[in-house]
Design an enzyme around this catalytic site. Structure first.
Site, PDB file in Angstrom:
ATOM      1  N   LYS A 226     -38.288  14.795  -5.554  1.00 50.61           N
ATOM      2  CA  LYS A 226     -37.043  14.622  -4.816  1.00 50.61           C
ATOM      3  C   LYS A 226     -36.515  13.199  -5.009  1.00 50.61           C
ATOM      4  O   LYS A 226     -37.179  12.237  -4.636  1.00 50.61           O
ATOM      5  CB  LYS A 226     -37.257  14.856  -3.322  1.00 50.61           C
TER       6      LYS A 226
ATOM      7  N   GLU B 288     -37.742  -7.254   5.928  1.00 46.98           N
ATOM      8  CA  GLU B 288     -37.099  -6.973   4.646  1.00 46.98           C
ATOM      9  C   GLU B 288     -35.611  -6.703   4.858  1.00 46.98           C
ATOM     10  O   GLU B 288     -35.238  -5.782   5.576  1.00 46.98           O
ATOM     11  CB  GLU B 288     -37.755  -5.758   3.975  1.00 46.98           C
TER      12      GLU B 288
ATOM     13  N   CYS C  71     -37.295  -4.224  -4.600  1.00 49.45           N
ATOM     14  CA  CYS C  71     -38.416  -4.615  -3.735  1.00 49.45           C
ATOM     15  C   CYS C  71     -39.089  -5.888  -4.248  1.00 49.45           C
ATOM     16  O   CYS C  71     -39.816  -6.545  -3.515  1.00 49.45           O
ATOM     17  CB  CYS C  71     -39.407  -3.477  -3.612  1.00 49.45           C
TER      18      CYS C  71
ATOM     19  N   GLU D 197     -45.594   2.890  -2.521  1.00 51.90           N
ATOM     20  CA  GLU D 197     -45.002   1.622  -2.954  1.00 51.90           C
ATOM     21  C   GLU D 197     -43.890   1.304  -1.976  1.00 51.90           C
ATOM     22  O   GLU D 197     -42.858   1.971  -1.972  1.00 51.90           O
ATOM     23  CB  GLU D 197     -44.428   1.754  -4.371  1.00 51.90           C
TER      24      GLU D 197
HETATM   25  O1  TXE Z   1     -35.358   4.475   2.392  1.00 46.04           O
HETATM   26  P1  TXE Z   1     -36.348   5.657   2.677  1.00 46.04           P
HETATM   27  P2  TXE Z   1     -34.039   4.074   3.175  1.00 46.04           P
HETATM   28  C1  TXE Z   1     -36.487  -0.339   2.133  1.00 46.04           C
HETATM   29  C2  TXE Z   1     -35.303  -1.224   2.415  1.00 46.04           C
HETATM   30  C3  TXE Z   1     -34.358  -0.295   3.077  1.00 46.04           C
HETATM   31  C4  TXE Z   1     -35.306   0.536   3.898  1.00 46.04           C
HETATM   32  C5  TXE Z   1     -34.803   1.883   4.288  1.00 46.04           C
HETATM   33  O2  TXE Z   1     -35.664  -2.240   3.307  1.00 46.04           O
HETATM   34  O3  TXE Z   1     -33.416  -0.957   3.868  1.00 46.04           O
HETATM   35  O4  TXE Z   1     -36.414   0.705   3.060  1.00 46.04           O
HETATM   36  O5  TXE Z   1     -34.224   2.516   3.185  1.00 46.04           O
HETATM   37  C6  TXE Z   1     -37.242   9.930   1.404  1.00 46.04           C
HETATM   38  N1  TXE Z   1     -40.652  12.299   4.426  1.00 46.04           N
HETATM   39  N2  TXE Z   1     -36.517   0.204   0.792  1.00 46.04           N
HETATM   40  O6  TXE Z   1     -34.037   4.556   4.579  1.00 46.04           O
HETATM   41  O7  TXE Z   1     -35.919   6.415   3.873  1.00 46.04           O
HETATM   42  C7  TXE Z   1     -35.772   9.675   1.185  1.00 46.04           C
HETATM   43  O8  TXE Z   1     -35.042  10.872   1.206  1.00 46.04           O
HETATM   44  C8  TXE Z   1     -40.524  12.337   3.087  1.00 46.04           C
HETATM   45  C9  TXE Z   1     -37.461  -0.389  -0.092  1.00 46.04           C
HETATM   46  O9  TXE Z   1     -32.905   4.463   2.350  1.00 46.04           O
HETATM   47  O10 TXE Z   1     -37.696   5.105   2.628  1.00 46.04           O
HETATM   48  C10 TXE Z   1     -35.791   8.991  -0.159  1.00 46.04           C
HETATM   49  O11 TXE Z   1     -35.919   9.959  -1.197  1.00 46.04           O
HETATM   50  N3  TXE Z   1     -39.565  11.660   2.429  1.00 46.04           N
HETATM   51  C11 TXE Z   1     -37.664   0.432  -1.291  1.00 46.04           C
HETATM   52  C12 TXE Z   1     -37.051   8.147  -0.089  1.00 46.04           C
HETATM   53  O12 TXE Z   1     -37.840   8.742   0.926  1.00 46.04           O
HETATM   54  C13 TXE Z   1     -38.709  10.911   3.146  1.00 46.04           C
HETATM   55  C14 TXE Z   1     -36.515   1.147  -1.862  1.00 46.04           C
HETATM   56  C15 TXE Z   1     -36.827   6.684   0.259  1.00 46.04           C
HETATM   57  O13 TXE Z   1     -36.052   6.595   1.419  1.00 46.04           O
HETATM   58  C16 TXE Z   1     -38.811  10.837   4.549  1.00 46.04           C
HETATM   59  C17 TXE Z   1     -35.651   1.691  -0.855  1.00 46.04           C
HETATM   60  C18 TXE Z   1     -39.831  11.574   5.188  1.00 46.04           C
HETATM   61  N4  TXE Z   1     -40.003  11.548   6.514  1.00 46.04           N
HETATM   62  C19 TXE Z   1     -35.661   1.184   0.408  1.00 46.04           C
HETATM   63  N5  TXE Z   1     -37.828  10.014   4.990  1.00 46.04           N
HETATM   64  C20 TXE Z   1     -38.569  -0.127  -2.341  1.00 46.04           C
HETATM   65  N6  TXE Z   1     -39.854  -0.294  -2.012  1.00 46.04           N
HETATM   66  O14 TXE Z   1     -38.189  -0.368  -3.474  1.00 46.04           O
HETATM   67  C21 TXE Z   1     -37.146   9.581   3.913  1.00 46.04           C
HETATM   68  N7  TXE Z   1     -37.662  10.137   2.779  1.00 46.04           N
END
Ligand code: TXE
Length: 480
Positions: free
Chosen positions: A174, A384, A283, A249
């Site tokens: 996904k 972050e 990140c 990660e």
């Molecule tokens: O990411 P999410 P978000 C950090 C950054 C950002 C914060 C939130 O600080 O502001 O995270 O970002 C899926 N079960 N990073 O909310 O929610 C979601 O659909 C399974 C750092 O946009 O973590 C997407 O495909 N999956 C980071 C993926 O998880 C779930 C990069 C990431 O989304 C889920 C991005 C659940 N319960 C944001 N909830 C990095 N490390 O590079 C969400 N998803």
């Protein structure tokens, strides 16, 4: 309007519930597509397709698997412009970045793991004196789940899928619902490359529904996730009681430590990049800059001048250096952090304001922002932000720099600028991060272990680490 579909068993299909989510273009804030809002029924279909494909794919020869992955890589390269345009439009990132980094790296991911699997080996242990030999089989796990974020959409999506497939697993994947387009396009490329139907299934939808359904699906035995730290914790809470293998990660709050003896010009150029590449939404960005007091004022003046010169604008313009943030919600989150400056006795040295780009008035643009903080112990330095915002702070001694760097919940990467070899060795060993870059930033060799410590995650990706993650080791002991 683009209406994306799920890619299940080699075919593009609508979600069973016929529910759709808007896809918004960050450059102009307009809805420009719809994506499936899939639920557990679609996950079930994807799982079934993967489970049917597994007996054949897991027994396909290494040479054949490798050939197909290399073909996918070639096709991505042949479609570079189309994919780069789609990525830039969907994410808001400058087209120059999508063309030189995101899509080439997605192609490299398939090429790298297509080759790596031909070199992957396992151990054997001769039990001397017992007339026995132990060897380790490294077998595919089965059906695995890959969930990726929006900041480097195809780059991170393929960073998980490629090793999973190379190791002989079938995948339910996904992409982020915020940047689904290039993952959608990947389905056709896989068909063209001859990937058997059902080996890779790509489903779209929200994290809380589609993502959650993948994580909770009992027969999906491993989850590889990149995203926010809070989401990582939620995923771990669901996956752990089901005894799934997990690779997480997560976020970072990376120190960029600059000593007076560094190569100043190279450091300055690189620090602009490590602060603001991809609008700071990587990140690995060095979001906390610590500068030795002896060069602090000089650095401050030079850095601000360079940051002010960065061209903000239309992501599709090849001269743009700072494009749009990924979403309205994310823009608001980043602005709230900038607003914290007042409460935290910090000074905004440059930037801090939204930008209106002509003809793209409703896009999510923000000036690159530099904030001088007075303490490391403030939310600006501890949480972050994940946007075009960095903080500056001087330090006097090596020990002080090390303490500042380590006093944070995260532990992904650190950058060190110095020409002092002994200091390099000392600090590299003491920094509490998974990656240390010395006199460079984000130079990636795909063979190296990639990942973080503390709240930045669990496990390592990259090279044979990824192939180990996506295989189950089995010890076979033979006495003769
Ligand atoms: O990411 P999410 P978000 C950090 C950054 C950002 C914060 C939130 O600080 O502001 O995270 O970002 C899926 N079960 N990073 O909310 O929610 C979601 O659909 C399974 C750092 O946009 O973590 C997407 O495909 N999956 C980071 C993926 O998880 C779930 C990069 C990431 O989304 C889920 C991005 C659940 N319960 C944001 N909830 C990095 N490390 O590079 C969400 N998803």
């Amino acid at each position: 309007m683009n209406q994306l579909q799920n890619f299940i068993n080699g075919h593009y299909v609508n979600p069973i519930n016929n529910n759709w989510i808007d896809n918004i273009c960050p450059a102009n804030g307009q809805v420009y597509g719809k994506i499936p809002n899939s639920d557990q029924n679609d996950v079930q279909e994807a799982y079934t397709a993967a489970a049917n494909a597994f007996p054949i794919w897991s027994k396909t020869t290494i040479e054949e698997r490798s050939k197909i992955l290399l073909k996918i890589s070639d096709l991505l390269e042949a479609n570079l412009d189309r994919f780069a345009k789609a990525e830039s439009l969907d994410n808001g990132k400058p087209i120059s970045l999508a063309t030189t980094v995101d899509i080439p790296r997605a192609a490299s991911n398939f090429r790298f793991f297509g080759n790596a699997i031909t070199q992957f080996a396992s151990e054997s242990h001769e039990s001397v004196g017992h007339n026995a030999i132990n060897y380790t089989l490294r077998q595919p796990i089965g059906i695995v789940g890959c969930i990726s974020p929006w900041n480097l959409p195809l780059y991170l999506f393929t960073w998980k899928i490629a090793p999973a497939l190379a190791a002989g697993n079938c995948v339910v994947a996904k992409p982020s619902e915020i940047t689904p387009v290039t993952a959608y396009l990947l389905g056709n490329i896989c068909n063209e490359a001859g990937l058997p139907k059902g080996v890779l299934n790509i489903i779209h939808g929200l994290g809380a529904t589609t993502g959650q359904a993948i994580v909770a699906y009992p027969q999906i035995k491993a989850i590889s996730f990149t995203g926010g730290t809070k989401t990582g914790a939620q995923i771990a809470a669901v996956a752990a009681p089901l005894f799934k293998k997990l690779s997480l990660e997560l976020g970072g709050k990376n120190p960029n430590i600059i000593f007076g003896d560094c190569d100043y010009d190279l450091m300055l150029e690189t620090t602009v990049r490590s602060s603001f590449a991809n609008q700071g939404q990587i990140c690995l960005c060095g979001s906390r800059i610590f500068v030795e007091a002896s060069i602090y004022d000089r650095f401050k003046t030079d850095f601000i001048a360079k940051v002010k010169a960065l061209k903000i604008g239309d992501p599709s313009d090849k001269n743009t250096r700072i494009g749009a943030l990924v979403s309205k919600a994310h823009l608001e989150k980043v602005k709230q952090y900038i607003a914290l400056s007042k409460e935290e006795q910090a000074t905004v040295l440059c930037g801090g304001n939204e930008v209106t780009v002509p003809h793209l008035e409703n896009g999510f643009y923000l000036e690159p922002t530099v904030i001088e903080v007075t303490t490391n112990d403030c939310r600006l330095n501890q949480e972050e932000i994940f946007g075009p915002v960095v903080t500056l702070m001087p330090f006097k001694t090596e020990t002080e720099a090390l303490n500042l760097a380590n006093q944070v919940p995260y532990g992904l990467s650190a950058t060190l600028w110095t020409n002092n070899l002994k200091r390099t060795m000392r600090l590299s060993s003491e920094l509490q991060t998974g990656i240390v870059w010395v006199n460079t930033w984000m130079m990636r060799d795909l063979r190296t272990p990639f990942g973080g410590t503390k709240a930045s995650g669990v496990g390592r990706e990259g090279g044979f680490e990824a192939l180990r993650f996506f295989t189950e080791p089995k010890n076979v002991c033979i006495q003769y």
